[in-house]
Design an enzyme around this catalytic site. Sequence first.
Site, PDB file in Angstrom:
ATOM      1  N   ASP A   1      31.646  40.901  20.568  1.00  0.00           N
ATOM      2  CA  ASP A   1      30.636  40.978  19.838  1.00  0.00           C
ATOM      3  C   ASP A   1      29.353  40.317  20.686  1.00  0.00           C
ATOM      4  O   ASP A   1      29.578  39.558  21.751  1.00  0.00           O
ATOM      5  CB  ASP A   1      30.440  40.155  18.642  1.00  0.00           C
ATOM      6  CG  ASP A   1      30.975  40.891  17.348  1.00  0.00           C
ATOM      7  OD1 ASP A   1      30.998  42.066  17.462  1.00  0.00           O
ATOM      8  OD2 ASP A   1      31.883  40.421  16.658  1.00  0.00           O
TER       9      ASP A   1
ATOM     10  N   ARG B   1       7.578  31.490   4.914  1.00  0.00           N
ATOM     11  CA  ARG B   1       8.036  32.119   6.123  1.00  0.00           C
ATOM     12  C   ARG B   1       7.099  31.595   7.488  1.00  0.00           C
ATOM     13  O   ARG B   1       6.853  32.198   8.426  1.00  0.00           O
ATOM     14  CB  ARG B   1       7.945  33.694   6.231  1.00  0.00           C
ATOM     15  CG  ARG B   1       9.107  34.169   5.257  1.00  0.00           C
ATOM     16  CD  ARG B   1       9.182  35.516   5.219  1.00  0.00           C
ATOM     17  NE  ARG B   1       8.141  36.398   4.946  1.00  0.00           N
ATOM     18  CZ  ARG B   1       7.647  37.547   5.453  1.00  0.00           C
ATOM     19  NH1 ARG B   1       8.492  37.962   6.382  1.00  0.00           N
ATOM     20  NH2 ARG B   1       6.673  38.083   5.063  1.00  0.00           N
ATOM     21  N   MET B   2       6.559  30.406   7.276  1.00  0.00           N
ATOM     22  CA  MET B   2       5.615  29.940   8.270  1.00  0.00           C
ATOM     23  C   MET B   2       6.025  28.426   8.311  1.00  0.00           C
ATOM     24  O   MET B   2       6.880  27.557   7.528  1.00  0.00           O
ATOM     25  CB  MET B   2       4.371  29.993   7.971  1.00  0.00           C
ATOM     26  CG  MET B   2       3.676  31.399   7.930  1.00  0.00           C
ATOM     27  SD  MET B   2       1.856  31.052   7.822  1.00  0.00           S
ATOM     28  CE  MET B   2       1.709  30.417   6.250  1.00  0.00           C
ATOM     29  N   SER B   3       5.630  27.847   9.534  1.00  0.00           N
ATOM     30  CA  SER B   3       5.917  26.352   9.996  1.00  0.00           C
ATOM     31  C   SER B   3       4.692  26.028  10.672  1.00  0.00           C
ATOM     32  O   SER B   3       3.858  26.866  11.063  1.00  0.00           O
ATOM     33  CB  SER B   3       7.190  25.924  10.612  1.00  0.00           C
ATOM     34  OG  SER B   3       7.035  26.192  11.829  1.00  0.00           O
TER      35      SER B   3
ATOM     36  N   LYS C   1       9.639  27.250   5.198  1.00  0.00           N
ATOM     37  CA  LYS C   1      10.148  27.657   4.034  1.00  0.00           C
ATOM     38  C   LYS C   1      10.366  29.152   3.715  1.00  0.00           C
ATOM     39  O   LYS C   1       9.496  30.011   4.194  1.00  0.00           O
ATOM     40  CB  LYS C   1       9.411  27.197   2.667  1.00  0.00           C
ATOM     41  CG  LYS C   1       9.264  25.688   2.758  1.00  0.00           C
ATOM     42  CD  LYS C   1       8.411  25.050   1.509  1.00  0.00           C
ATOM     43  CE  LYS C   1       8.453  23.707   1.524  1.00  0.00           C
ATOM     44  NZ  LYS C   1       7.697  23.133   0.232  1.00  0.00           N
TER      45      LYS C   1
ATOM     46  N   GLU D   1      14.465  27.679  17.502  1.00  0.00           N
ATOM     47  CA  GLU D   1      13.274  28.528  17.977  1.00  0.00           C
ATOM     48  C   GLU D   1      12.009  27.480  18.334  1.00  0.00           C
ATOM     49  O   GLU D   1      11.352  27.852  19.467  1.00  0.00           O
ATOM     50  CB  GLU D   1      12.484  29.443  16.804  1.00  0.00           C
ATOM     51  CG  GLU D   1      13.724  30.508  16.160  1.00  0.00           C
ATOM     52  CD  GLU D   1      14.552  29.965  15.304  1.00  0.00           C
ATOM     53  OE1 GLU D   1      14.634  28.780  14.997  1.00  0.00           O
ATOM     54  OE2 GLU D   1      15.319  30.954  14.760  1.00  0.00           O
TER      55      GLU D   1
END
Length: 676
Positions: free
Chosen positions: A303, A377-379, A373, A344
């Site tokens: 994989d 979908r951002m930090s 969150k 990331e």
Amino acid sequence: MGANKKKLLTGDIVTNAIKDSFIKLNPVTMMKNPVMFVVEAGTIIVLLMTVFPGYFGTEETVGFNLAVFLILLFTVLFANFAEALAEGRGKAQADSLKKSKKEIAANKVVGGSVKQVPSTDLRKGDIVVVSQGEMIPGDGEVIEGLASVDESAITGESAPVIKEAGGDFSSVTGGTRVVSDKIKVKITSDPGESFIDRMIALVEGAKRQKTPNEIALNTLLTSLTIIFLIVVVTLAPIAGFLEIELSVPVLISLLVCLIPTTIGGLLSAIGIAGMDRVTQFNVLAMSGKAVEASGDINTMILDKTGTITFGNRMASEFIPVGGEDTNAVAEWSAVSSVKDETPEGRSVLELMKKEERTYSPAIAEGGEFIEFKAETRMSGIDLLDGRKVRKGAVDAVRKWVETQGGAIPSDLEAKGNAIAKEGGTPLAVAVDNKIFGLIYLKDTVKPGMKERFDQLRKMGIKTIMCTGDNPLTAATIAREAGVDDFIAESKPEDKIAVIRREQAEGKLVAMTGDGTNDAPALAQADVGLAMNSGTVAAKEAANMVDLDSDPSKIIEVVAIGKQLLMTRGALTTFSIANDVAKYFAIIPAMFTLAIPEMEALNVMKLGSPLSSILSALVFNAIIIPLLIPLAMKGVAYRPMSSTKLLQRNIFIYGLGGIVVPFVGIKLIDLVVHMWI
């Protein structure tokens, strides 16, 4: 339980092996090894002739008979010692596992309430709740919740692993401990059938199956033993015709010297040590056949995610939009990641360092970190001067900027789509109402993988990468990693299809996997390596389980399998060459008196027929213990073609097997001849 955490031998293992050497003298046990059974039978006959010389008319040769008996007994004991030593290491590992296996209190869900019961009362299908600090009472699947689990009792690794309901990381093992949070577990095994129970049974090696190659070699050794038995029996009338008296002890000594006792005495130890060697690497082999098959692998299916690549998306490029400068994109990306502990976030700072870009971490000091969150979908971070920095999904950041009255760069969508088409993930970076650019996240190839695949290629193994990525991304990763072929957008049935295709061409195939969807392919492969962190279905389908859950370890397993085959081949070559040398040492010395012409073959110039036999017998007895460390440790493996490997074995072990006996027997004869 890692490869470097165990001593090869301990005093207890050696002591127990010595005891087991005598226990294994039981003829029922010895019959499993035909070569050594013949030696034991000869030992018993010579013992009877020594103890009761009057019944056999051997009063004049009692001293010689006693010497022969002691040497033969020594030979059998050391052959048993080699096997017992290999088994002892497995039993020592089993003992350490047994210590970790104890009765645990379990919080069993009964109806709508929780009742505490002993773990031994749990049955397959029961539901238990395990909270922080508690031990998991049995093997199972997480059906609710998420928790960090300490698996050091099983794997030897201190870092906890995340277990959660659903997916491929829901399997938990009895005896491990929950470090944080709480999970609900469905028990998947009855008492005595747990993973630890299976581990204990397997590492003890009590039911080790012989492999096809081992059976073939046993057949060869048995055939050679029968042939030399016939030869020795026919020597008696020939010697009588030549007026040479050959007593039964002499004939038995001759037989033991000529049959392949060296490899016969070490064969079981080599097989057991091969299984033990993979265990030293924290890989649990379900049988000796699995270990040996790995040495004959022609094709390896891997994989991409987690095996060839890290599996974590990592920053690889800063891409400006709307005419902005690349340095500005990089700087704000770094500011947004200063307090971001996700893979990331850390990779952004690593990319800054790699590209030798600078920024001021002081800007973020005192700021309020905004965690990622699922809803947003951002930090990012809210700075003390009032500015707000965000990074996240392109559409999420775009909406956030629009709510603040900002304009969207015209090239944002096109550049974001270009990254996505290549299989990467674009993260937009914005400050207040302005988008500066994109962070290109992609799964990166692990360091050294290209070199490892080159090594496999030298072994003659073809590598095929399976990935769900689109063909363009798959081709890029395949080129970077150096694999021979790849399957893009692969599904479970694609893996089975390629395995069957390779097997139809007469090739042996290995595969790694951890998910339920990998189970069919793991079962189809000749060597299936499942991850301990994976599902129960995957572990049950495979014939090996990696306790460290490192998919790339299949490469080490293949090397160990090849080492096992090389060790057996090398020692077999040495043993047969040994027999040839002993043949030329004994036969000419025995018949020179009756046939003076045979003096030309008596190149070793041994003292007398009796001294030559005793010298060969002594050498035969001591060579087995001298080779035990090699059988246990294995012959060092170097990737090379089969032709070069054969030439190397013949030169080192074939030539060595002829030279060593000539030198050894001559030196022993110089001492023995003085006492006869």
